[in-house]
Design a protein around this motif. Structure first.
Motif, PDB file in Angstrom:
ATOM      1  N   ASP A 168     -53.511 -31.292  21.244  1.00  0.00           N
ATOM      2  CA  ASP A 168     -53.138 -30.655  19.983  1.00  0.00           C
ATOM      3  C   ASP A 168     -53.967 -31.140  18.805  1.00  0.00           C
ATOM      4  O   ASP A 168     -53.696 -30.784  17.662  1.00  0.00           O
ATOM      5  CB  ASP A 168     -51.645 -30.885  19.688  1.00  0.00           C
ATOM      6  CG  ASP A 168     -51.320 -32.356  19.444  1.00  0.00           C
ATOM      7  OD1 ASP A 168     -52.130 -33.226  19.837  1.00  0.00           O
ATOM      8  OD2 ASP A 168     -50.254 -32.635  18.869  1.00  0.00           O
ATOM      9  N   ARG A 169     -54.998 -31.954  19.046  1.00  0.00           N
ATOM     10  CA  ARG A 169     -55.798 -32.492  17.952  1.00  0.00           C
ATOM     11  C   ARG A 169     -56.686 -31.413  17.330  1.00  0.00           C
ATOM     12  O   ARG A 169     -57.152 -30.514  18.019  1.00  0.00           O
ATOM     13  CB  ARG A 169     -56.668 -33.645  18.447  1.00  0.00           C
ATOM     14  CG  ARG A 169     -55.912 -34.871  18.911  1.00  0.00           C
ATOM     15  CD  ARG A 169     -56.855 -35.857  19.585  1.00  0.00           C
ATOM     16  NE  ARG A 169     -57.466 -35.298  20.787  1.00  0.00           N
ATOM     17  CZ  ARG A 169     -58.521 -35.831  21.413  1.00  0.00           C
ATOM     18  NH1 ARG A 169     -59.065 -36.943  20.939  1.00  0.00           N
ATOM     19  NH2 ARG A 169     -59.010 -35.260  22.502  1.00  0.00           N
ATOM     20  N   GLY A 171     -46.070 -29.150  17.972  1.00  0.00           N
ATOM     21  CA  GLY A 171     -46.729 -30.031  17.024  1.00  0.00           C
ATOM     22  C   GLY A 171     -46.825 -29.521  15.609  1.00  0.00           C
ATOM     23  O   GLY A 171     -45.944 -28.839  15.097  1.00  0.00           O
ATOM     24  N   LYS A 172     -47.963 -29.818  14.978  1.00  0.00           N
ATOM     25  CA  LYS A 172     -48.133 -29.586  13.554  1.00  0.00           C
ATOM     26  C   LYS A 172     -48.239 -28.101  13.232  1.00  0.00           C
ATOM     27  O   LYS A 172     -48.525 -27.270  14.098  1.00  0.00           O
ATOM     28  CB  LYS A 172     -49.378 -30.323  13.055  1.00  0.00           C
ATOM     29  CG  LYS A 172     -50.667 -29.939  13.768  1.00  0.00           C
ATOM     30  CD  LYS A 172     -51.804 -30.827  13.315  1.00  0.00           C
ATOM     31  CE  LYS A 172     -53.074 -30.537  14.085  1.00  0.00           C
ATOM     32  NZ  LYS A 172     -52.990 -30.884  15.507  1.00  0.00           N
ATOM     33  N   LEU A 173     -48.063 -27.801  11.962  1.00  0.00           N
ATOM     34  CA  LEU A 173     -48.189 -26.432  11.470  1.00  0.00           C
ATOM     35  C   LEU A 173     -49.656 -26.020  11.472  1.00  0.00           C
ATOM     36  O   LEU A 173     -50.550 -26.876  11.360  1.00  0.00           O
ATOM     37  CB  LEU A 173     -47.598 -26.338  10.061  1.00  0.00           C
ATOM     38  CG  LEU A 173     -46.091 -26.590   9.984  1.00  0.00           C
ATOM     39  CD1 LEU A 173     -45.666 -26.845   8.537  1.00  0.00           C
ATOM     40  CD2 LEU A 173     -45.321 -25.415  10.571  1.00  0.00           C
ATOM     41  N   SER A 205     -41.031 -23.285   6.506  1.00  0.00           N
ATOM     42  CA  SER A 205     -42.209 -24.004   6.018  1.00  0.00           C
ATOM     43  C   SER A 205     -43.033 -23.192   5.026  1.00  0.00           C
ATOM     44  O   SER A 205     -43.964 -23.725   4.407  1.00  0.00           O
ATOM     45  CB  SER A 205     -43.097 -24.411   7.201  1.00  0.00           C
ATOM     46  OG  SER A 205     -43.403 -23.275   7.998  1.00  0.00           O
ATOM     47  N   GLN A 260     -52.112 -27.504   9.016  1.00  0.00           N
ATOM     48  CA  GLN A 260     -52.294 -28.953   9.019  1.00  0.00           C
ATOM     49  C   GLN A 260     -53.411 -29.298   9.993  1.00  0.00           C
ATOM     50  O   GLN A 260     -53.343 -28.945  11.169  1.00  0.00           O
ATOM     51  CB  GLN A 260     -50.993 -29.646   9.434  1.00  0.00           C
ATOM     52  CG  GLN A 260     -49.846 -29.428   8.452  1.00  0.00           C
ATOM     53  CD  GLN A 260     -48.522 -29.951   8.958  1.00  0.00           C
ATOM     54  OE1 GLN A 260     -48.286 -30.026  10.158  1.00  0.00           O
ATOM     55  NE2 GLN A 260     -47.642 -30.322   8.040  1.00  0.00           N
ATOM     56  N   SER A 265     -54.842 -32.425  10.662  1.00  0.00           N
ATOM     57  CA  SER A 265     -54.925 -33.754  11.266  1.00  0.00           C
ATOM     58  C   SER A 265     -53.566 -34.166  11.803  1.00  0.00           C
ATOM     59  O   SER A 265     -52.538 -33.577  11.482  1.00  0.00           O
ATOM     60  CB  SER A 265     -55.418 -34.779  10.238  1.00  0.00           C
ATOM     61  OG  SER A 265     -54.498 -34.894   9.167  1.00  0.00           O
ATOM     62  N   GLY A 266     -53.592 -35.188  12.637  1.00  0.00           N
ATOM     63  CA  GLY A 266     -52.353 -35.667  13.241  1.00  0.00           C
ATOM     64  C   GLY A 266     -52.166 -35.109  14.635  1.00  0.00           C
ATOM     65  O   GLY A 266     -52.700 -34.049  14.982  1.00  0.00           O
ATOM     66  N   SER A 267     -51.420 -35.820  15.451  1.00  0.00           N
ATOM     67  CA  SER A 267     -51.199 -35.407  16.830  1.00  0.00           C
ATOM     68  C   SER A 267     -49.800 -35.804  17.270  1.00  0.00           C
ATOM     69  O   SER A 267     -49.262 -36.823  16.834  1.00  0.00           O
ATOM     70  CB  SER A 267     -52.234 -36.063  17.754  1.00  0.00           C
ATOM     71  OG  SER A 267     -51.980 -35.754  19.104  1.00  0.00           O
TER      72      SER A 267
END
Length: 775
Positions: free
Chosen positions: A573-574, A511-513, A289, A516, A518-520
């Protein structure tokens, strides 16, 4: 042995002298002076911010840290010390001796939610070490960053129980929140907002912190020479914005032109040579990444190298300022009996600058990348007060050498392994020694208490205390080969989690990097777990999960047991989603109309009317002088982002500063005549409630429209971390480039109304007229 019930009961209330008719036939008894335990040292606890294991030269990194090296030469380096992977949680752990979720601080204050491990409310049954030491006759002071007060409690209304002075620190000089403009910080002294010295163009927070700490220690020793001090020195450095004096950044010109891949290799070679990592330690590979340095364009390389030069200058500068404090302690003849603990980072290095780097850190937190060509145009300004800069992600990976990952990623040592030095000349005799026992931030408090000869309290101010969860590290001072007394430790942040037990670590990155926001991905059951034997594999390079499934299962089960025990659950993870004000307490909830008088200043953004993404009106009742109005009527934010309703050369303006990148400004068609007026701006959103929605701004004098214009977008969540809502001026840094702070309004400002209800402007204007008529 000291009292375990604090404060100490009064035992000298019985007068043992003699009282006669006059002093000539009476005998006085002079009360004794309260004293700390015999041999209790002075304590200086230093905590840097966002510095990785592979940054400082003392641990093989490319950044010169002469003060850290000096202290290491006089004491001990620890190469297996750990933090929580994020700032507020580590600070709660390091000052309480309890795990971060036990302290209700599983996340930063701004992202607190309604679960016990995450609500940000430091519990009364787990007092700060400053309180314990103060009640054992230490003087106590904190300098720099304080990121452990719930957002809604940071306003002048308090309460102040969870401010430094409510946690046992007798003096505080610093700032509230996660980051700050080091050139123009939102300073707090004790509980009062203050401004930096007027006219001091060379002010820098790190330097000022050294000055203030030196003055405090000098005064403290003047008043009570034998009374020990506890000084907690926690600068904003090296958290973004990376604000470096230019001469420091220039010391590194050309020193990072080889790029992050090569710097990481060079760092490991130095680490092995210094002995801070074992021979044979493997360099973990760059994640897919992150781009290779060789894949970057010439322009990108020039920009990214300069960003790292500025970061390096920032780190060396703060180390130098600490050096001035250490020198002052030596000059006062106190060094031999002062325990200094220097923790080189509250987590791993930060990836929050995105893959391209940024000149506005809050902009990147909102998920907006900066343009390389635009940043190149201001490359010589990076590190100055004009920008809130942060280097690109791969530099943080280089700074975590030889480990995987970085800040936020509690599953790997890149997020949780930080260098640490202890020095106490009178007690620690193995000068320049290395210690490799496995320890954690929660182990600092029991170490301080043992050094001070203070027993862990079981009751403080009538509140029974939960047991300290850390263990003392003092046993390691005399024996480099002593087995670690910490055998088990869990880690968790944003769902990234790990469990250490007797030389083994199992971890799962979720989860996300970490760049990042936003997103869950709430499915935690399908995360891939890895397993490492860190007694044989220092850098976590060889995953043994498939070879040792039984060991992996053992540690996974232990993690869930520890998670249940210490308030870790539920996993979450938010990131930006947890910034929603509806997820946390607020004194403003349900309020739709606010009236402010002039002089209402330094109200934290989180404690000001929530005007983002909704229709609202800001109105000011003013008297314009004969020469025309000039100055700010109301504003929120600063150079990094915000809004301002102000006057300039007699005209009324409204401006929305979108991350110092785009500015939407509406100007009145005519000058406002002298006399009494109600001046206002009405904001009407295109899609009310939609994040970062556009809309129009309508300026009025009374009910007459005098200007109108559009804004295509707005800052959706938060303008800044440290700036404020001000009435009648704009303190700290200016929202608009049309004026300079403090931009005090030159006329008479009677009051400001902010309305965020569904009331139309006509109805509101009618209410204002009635209010004025009834005065």
């Amino acid at each position: 042995m000291t009292n375990t019930i604090l404060p100490y009961p009064q035992t000298d209330t019985h007068f043992s002298g003699r009282i006669g008719r006059t002093y000539t036939d009476s005998e006085a008894v002079i009360p004794g002076v309260p004293r700390a335990p015999d041999g209790a040292p002075n304590i200086l606890l230093v905590l840097l911010d966002d510095v990785g294991f592979g940054h400082a030269s003392t641990f093989g990194g490319p950044v010169n840290t002469p003060t850290l090296e000096k202290l290491a030469g006089e004491g001990l380096r620890y190469n297996r010390f750990h933090t929580t992977a994020l700032c507020s949680p580590t600070r709660a752990a390091i000052l309480s001796g309890r795990n971060h979720h036990s302290m209700h601080t599983g996340i930063i204050m701004e992202l607190a939610t309604g679960f016990p491990g995450y609500d940000g409310r430091w519990p009364e049954n787990a007092v700060c070490v400053a309180q314990t030491l103060r009640m054992n006759n230490y003087n106590t002071a904190a300098f720099g960053k304080w990121h452990n007060t719930p957002d809604f409690e940071t306003s002048p209304a308090g309460p102040f129980d969870r401010w430094p002075t409510g946690h046992g620190f007798e003096y505080f000089y610093g700032f509230q929140g996660g980051e700050t403009n080091n050139w123009d910080p939102p300073l707090i002294e004790n509980t009062l907002p203050i401004e930096k010295p007027e006219g001091d163009d060379n002010y820098h927070l790190s330097s000022a912190m050294a000055d203030k700490a030196i003055a405090w220690i000098s005064s403290q020793k003047a008043g009570a020479p034998d009374k020990p001090f506890f000084c907690y020195w926690a600068p904003g450095a090296a958290h973004a914005p990376h604000h470096s004096p230019k001469e420091y950044a220039d010391r590194y010109k050309g020193k990072f032109d080889q790029g992050w891949d090569k710097v990481r290799e060079e760092t490991l070679a130095r680490q092995i040579k210094l002995g801070v990592v074992p021979k044979g330690t493997q360099l973990t590979p760059r994640p897919d990444s992150m781009p290779a340095w060789d894949s970057c364009s010439a322009d990108e390389k020039r920009l990214y190298a300069r960003m790292q030069e500025v970061f390096a200058g920032f780190l060396e500068h703060v180390d130098d300022q600490l050096g001035r404090l250490v020198d002052a302690i030596e000059t006062m003849g106190l060094r031999d009996d002062t325990l200094i603990i220097y923790v080189v980072g509250d987590n791993g290095p930060s990836a929050e600058g995105t893959l391209t780097g940024t000149v506005n850190n809050m902009k990147s937190q909102h998920g907006y990348p900066d343009d390389v060509q635009a940043m190149l145009k201001i490359i010589d300004e990076i590190g100055s007060t004009q920008h809130e800069n942060h280097y690109p992600v791969p530099w943080c990976w280089a700074g975590s050498s030889p480990f995987q990952w970085c800040k936020q990623v509690a599953s790997h040592f890149g997020g949780t392994r930080n260098g640490m030095v202890m020095s106490w000349p009178k007690r620690i005799k193995d000068k320049g020694g290395l210690r490799s026992q496995f320890h954690h931030a929660i182990d600092i408090v029991p170490t301080l208490l043992e050094a001070a000869g203070v027993t862990e309290p079981i009751e403080v101010n009538g509140v029974p205390q939960k047991p300290i969860e850390g263990v003392s590290m003092a046993y390691s001072w005399d024996d480099a080969k002593a087995p670690s007394t910490r055998t088990t430790q869990y880690f968790e942040m944003f769902g990234n989690r790990a469990l250490y037990h007797n030389g083994w670590v199992a971890g799962a990155r979720h989860g996300k990097l970490p760049w990042q926001t936003s997103g869950s991905a709430p499915d935690f059951d399908n995360d891939t777990w890895e397993l490492y034997n860190i007694e044989e594999d220092f850098s976590q390079a060889n995953d043994l999960a498939k070879k040792e499934p039984a060991k992996l299962r053992e540690l996974q089960d232990m993690f869930w047991a520890e998670a249940a025990k210490y308030n870790v659950l539920p996993l979450d993870d938010r990131f930006v989603e947890r910034a929603d004000v509806n997820l946390k307490p607020s004194y403003l909830r349900g309020k739709t109309q606010f009236i402010f008088l002039p002089g209402t200043t330094r109200i934290p953004e989180a404690a000001s009317p929530a005007t983002k993404n909704i229709d609202h009106t800001i109105a000011a009742e003013v008297v314009i002088p004969k020469d025309g109005g000039d100055g700010v009527l109301a504003c929120c934010g600063g150079e990094a982002g915000g809004y301002s309703l102000f006057m300039k050369d007699g005209k009324l303006y409204w401006e929305h500063n979108w991350f110092n990148t785009e500015r939407y400004r509406v100007e009145s068609k005519e000058k406002i005549p002298a006399g009494d007026h109600v001046l206002s701006v009405r904001i009407e959103c295109d899609k009310e409630g939609e994040f970062a929605t556009g809309g129009k701004a309508i300026l009025r004098m009374g009910e007459k429209v005098i200007g109108e214009g559009r804004f295509e977008k707005q800052v959706g969540a938060r303008f800044t971390v440290g700036e404020s809502f001000d009435v009648g001026c704009d303190l700290i840094t200016p929202v608009s480039k049309l004026y300079k702070s403090p931009a005090k309004f030159n006329g008479t400002l009677k009051r400001v109304l902010v309305d965020i209800s569904d009331v139309s402007f006509d109805d509101l204007a009618h209410q204002v007229k009635i209010a004025i008529a009834t005065q």
